[in-house]
Design a protein around this motif. Structure first.
Motif, short mmCIF file in Angstrom:
data_model
loop_
_atom_site.label_atom_id
_atom_site.label_comp_id
_atom_site.label_asym_id
_atom_site.label_seq_id
_atom_site.Cartn_x
_atom_site.Cartn_y
_atom_site.Cartn_z
N GLN A 225 8.97 -36.19 46.51
CA GLN A 225 9.01 -37.65 46.55
C GLN A 225 9.80 -38.22 45.36
N ASN A 226 9.76 -37.51 44.23
CA ASN A 226 10.52 -37.98 43.07
C ASN A 226 12.02 -37.86 43.33
N TRP A 227 12.39 -36.79 44.03
CA TRP A 227 13.81 -36.63 44.37
C TRP A 227 14.27 -37.75 45.29
N GLY A 228 13.37 -38.20 46.15
CA GLY A 228 13.71 -39.31 47.05
C GLY A 228 14.18 -40.52 46.27
N HIS A 229 13.57 -40.75 45.10
CA HIS A 229 13.97 -41.90 44.28
C HIS A 229 15.19 -41.57 43.44
N MET A 230 15.15 -40.40 42.80
CA MET A 230 16.23 -40.07 41.86
C MET A 230 17.56 -39.92 42.57
N SER A 231 17.51 -39.39 43.80
CA SER A 231 18.79 -39.13 44.47
C SER A 231 19.48 -40.41 44.95
N GLN A 232 18.81 -41.55 44.78
CA GLN A 232 19.50 -42.84 45.02
C GLN A 232 20.53 -43.10 43.92
N GLY A 233 20.33 -42.44 42.78
CA GLY A 233 21.28 -42.58 41.68
C GLY A 233 21.96 -41.24 41.44
N ILE A 234 22.34 -40.99 40.20
CA ILE A 234 23.00 -39.72 39.86
C ILE A 234 22.06 -38.93 38.96
N VAL A 235 21.80 -37.68 39.35
CA VAL A 235 20.83 -36.86 38.61
C VAL A 235 21.60 -35.88 37.73
N ILE A 236 21.26 -35.89 36.45
CA ILE A 236 22.02 -35.13 35.45
C ILE A 236 21.09 -34.11 34.79
N TRP A 237 21.40 -32.84 34.96
CA TRP A 237 20.57 -31.77 34.38
C TRP A 237 21.15 -31.35 33.04
N LEU A 238 20.36 -31.47 31.99
CA LEU A 238 20.74 -30.93 30.69
C LEU A 238 20.23 -29.49 30.66
N LYS A 239 21.19 -28.60 30.74
CA LYS A 239 20.88 -27.19 31.03
C LYS A 239 20.99 -26.33 29.78
N GLY A 240 19.84 -25.93 29.25
CA GLY A 240 19.87 -25.14 28.01
C GLY A 240 19.21 -23.79 28.20
N ALA A 241 19.65 -22.82 27.41
CA ALA A 241 19.04 -21.49 27.45
C ALA A 241 17.62 -21.55 26.87
N PRO A 242 16.71 -20.70 27.36
CA PRO A 242 15.34 -20.72 26.86
C PRO A 242 15.26 -20.55 25.34
N GLU A 243 16.16 -19.75 24.77
CA GLU A 243 16.12 -19.53 23.31
C GLU A 243 16.37 -20.84 22.56
N LEU A 244 17.33 -21.61 23.04
CA LEU A 244 17.65 -22.88 22.38
C LEU A 244 16.48 -23.86 22.53
N LEU A 245 15.93 -23.94 23.73
CA LEU A 245 14.81 -24.86 23.99
C LEU A 245 13.60 -24.47 23.15
N THR A 246 13.39 -23.17 23.01
CA THR A 246 12.23 -22.69 22.24
C THR A 246 12.38 -23.05 20.77
N LYS A 247 13.58 -22.88 20.25
CA LYS A 247 13.81 -23.22 18.83
C LYS A 247 13.52 -24.71 18.60
N ARG A 248 13.96 -25.53 19.53
CA ARG A 248 13.72 -26.98 19.36
C ARG A 248 12.24 -27.30 19.46
N ALA A 249 11.57 -26.67 20.42
CA ALA A 249 10.13 -26.95 20.58
C ALA A 249 9.37 -26.51 19.33
N LEU A 250 9.77 -25.39 18.76
CA LEU A 250 9.09 -24.91 17.55
C LEU A 250 9.33 -25.87 16.40
N SER A 251 10.57 -26.35 16.29
CA SER A 251 10.86 -27.22 15.15
C SER A 251 10.21 -28.60 15.33
N ASP A 252 10.08 -29.06 16.57
CA ASP A 252 9.39 -30.36 16.81
C ASP A 252 7.88 -30.22 16.69
N GLY A 253 7.35 -29.01 16.96
CA GLY A 253 5.90 -28.84 17.11
C GLY A 253 5.56 -29.05 18.57
N THR A 254 4.54 -28.36 19.03
CA THR A 254 4.25 -28.41 20.47
C THR A 254 3.05 -29.29 20.83
#
Ligand SMILES: Nc1ncnc2c1ncn2[C@@H]1O[C@H](COP(=O)(O)OP(=O)(O)OP(=O)(O)O)[C@@H](O)[C@H]1O
Ligand SMILES: O=C(O)C1=C[C@@H](O)[C@@H](O)[C@H](O)C1
Length: 292
Positions: free
Chosen positions: A185-214
């Motif tokens: 149902q969320n795609w039903g709304h989002m696909s009315q516009g343009i959907v942009i995926w910020l695509k990062g490797a798990p290692e990069l995402l993990t480093k950011r999550a660690l530095s932000d705190g979880t």
């Protein structure tokens, strides 16, 4: 006064806007370091829509939101390095091509949906809306509290409702929560516009999550490991979540890589301005193909 029941057998905890008390006070979300713009409060129709959050809920009793406040963050970017001349020049062209279409940023926790979304919004001159922040404002408590007290499905219901309500707006940049892609149902709304995926490797995402705190990210916060073990444990979690969602993120219109030097495990990612530029460039190509 007895607290209202949300899920049968459970009572509303310390979420001020979920309390029936007319004197409940709404705490400020600690991460709101930028000012809210106030014209949103004049948008009565939109405010009314947000007030109807939960009215269609089937499985839960009413979730009485007394102060349904939409947070439209001021998209002012304070760091001049973030809004480079190149980004602004490209944005001027993309604005024409966009013709009021909404942009929805999707991606894993820590992929930069908020950081990059704000830059793109500022460059385009579009209002910026953050689904997590709207939920926090509406409920009067943190995402982590909603997960802990009401459960993930209650949070997902709110997320869907907010997305639905935002669909009535035109010409906005929206950063979604990392799990918004999980419901059709969320795609039903989002696909009315343009959907942009910020695509990062798990290692990069993990480093950011660690530095932000979880702490603020309930799906990542259960690990009690320290040091190297914390990284390894978190990497396993991030990888597990990404594996389950990858095919959904892939449905997005645009896939924007976050890496500076792909394949390098020490990569800390391209700068926010560089990612914003990639987004706008990719949007330009997409729109010139007549994709909308
Ligand atoms: N391109 C970037 N380079 C370096 N750091 C970044 C970049 N983009 C975001 N960050 C940092 O990564 C962290 C996560 O960014 P952000 O909050 O924008 O992600 P998000 O996708 O909105 O996360 P969530 O879905 O969990 O809210 C923040 O500390 C932010 O400053
Ligand atoms: O990836 C997810 O499922 C989530 C991401 C956050 O943005 C929040 O929406 C919430 O913590 C859930």
């Amino acid at each position: 006064m007895a607290l209202p029941t949300i899920v049968p057998g459970r009572t509303v905890p310390a979420c001020p806007n979920l309390s029936l008390s007319p004197n409940s006070r709404r705490p400020r979300h600690p991460s709101h370091s930028i000012h809210a713009s106030h014209h949103k409060f004049q948008d009565a129709a939109f405010r009314q829509q947000i007030r109807t959050i939960h009215q269609s809920r089937q499985n839960h009793q009413q979730w009485p939101i007394l102060k349904a406040i939409v947070k439209e963050l001021d998209a002012t970017v304070s760091d001049p390095d973030l809004l480079t001349q190149e980004v602004e020049a490209l944005a001027a062209e993309v604005t024409q091509l966009l013709d009021g279409a909404n942009l929805y940023f999707v991606g894993m926790m820590g992929s930069g949906k908020s950081t990059v979304g704000k830059i793109v919004a500022a460059a385009l001159g579009y209002p910026y809306l953050d689904i997590d922040a709207i939920i926090v404002e509406t409920a009067g408590c943190t995402v982590a509290q909603i997960f802990a007290d009401q459960g993930e499905q209650a949070f997902r219901d709110l997320e869907s409702q907010v997305l639905q309500d935002l669909g009535a707006r035109k010409g906005v940049v929206v950063s979604t929560g990392g799990g918004a892609v999980m419901r059709d149902q969320n795609w039903g709304h989002m696909s009315q516009g343009i959907v942009i995926w910020l695509k990062g490797a798990p290692e990069l995402l993990t480093k950011r999550a660690l530095s932000d705190g979880t702490q603020s990210r309930p799906l990542l916060s259960q690990s009690s490991d320290q040091g190297d073990d914390a990284y390894t444990a978190l990497l396993a979690k991030v990888t597990g979540i990404l594996d389950k969602r990858q095919h959904l993120y892939r449905q997005s219109d645009l896939h924007i890589p976050l890496e500076r030097s792909p394949g390098d495990p020490s990569d800390c990612g391209a700068t926010p301005a560089a990612v914003a530029y990639r987004v706008l460039k990719s949007l330009e190509e997409h729109l010139k193909k007549g994709a909308i």
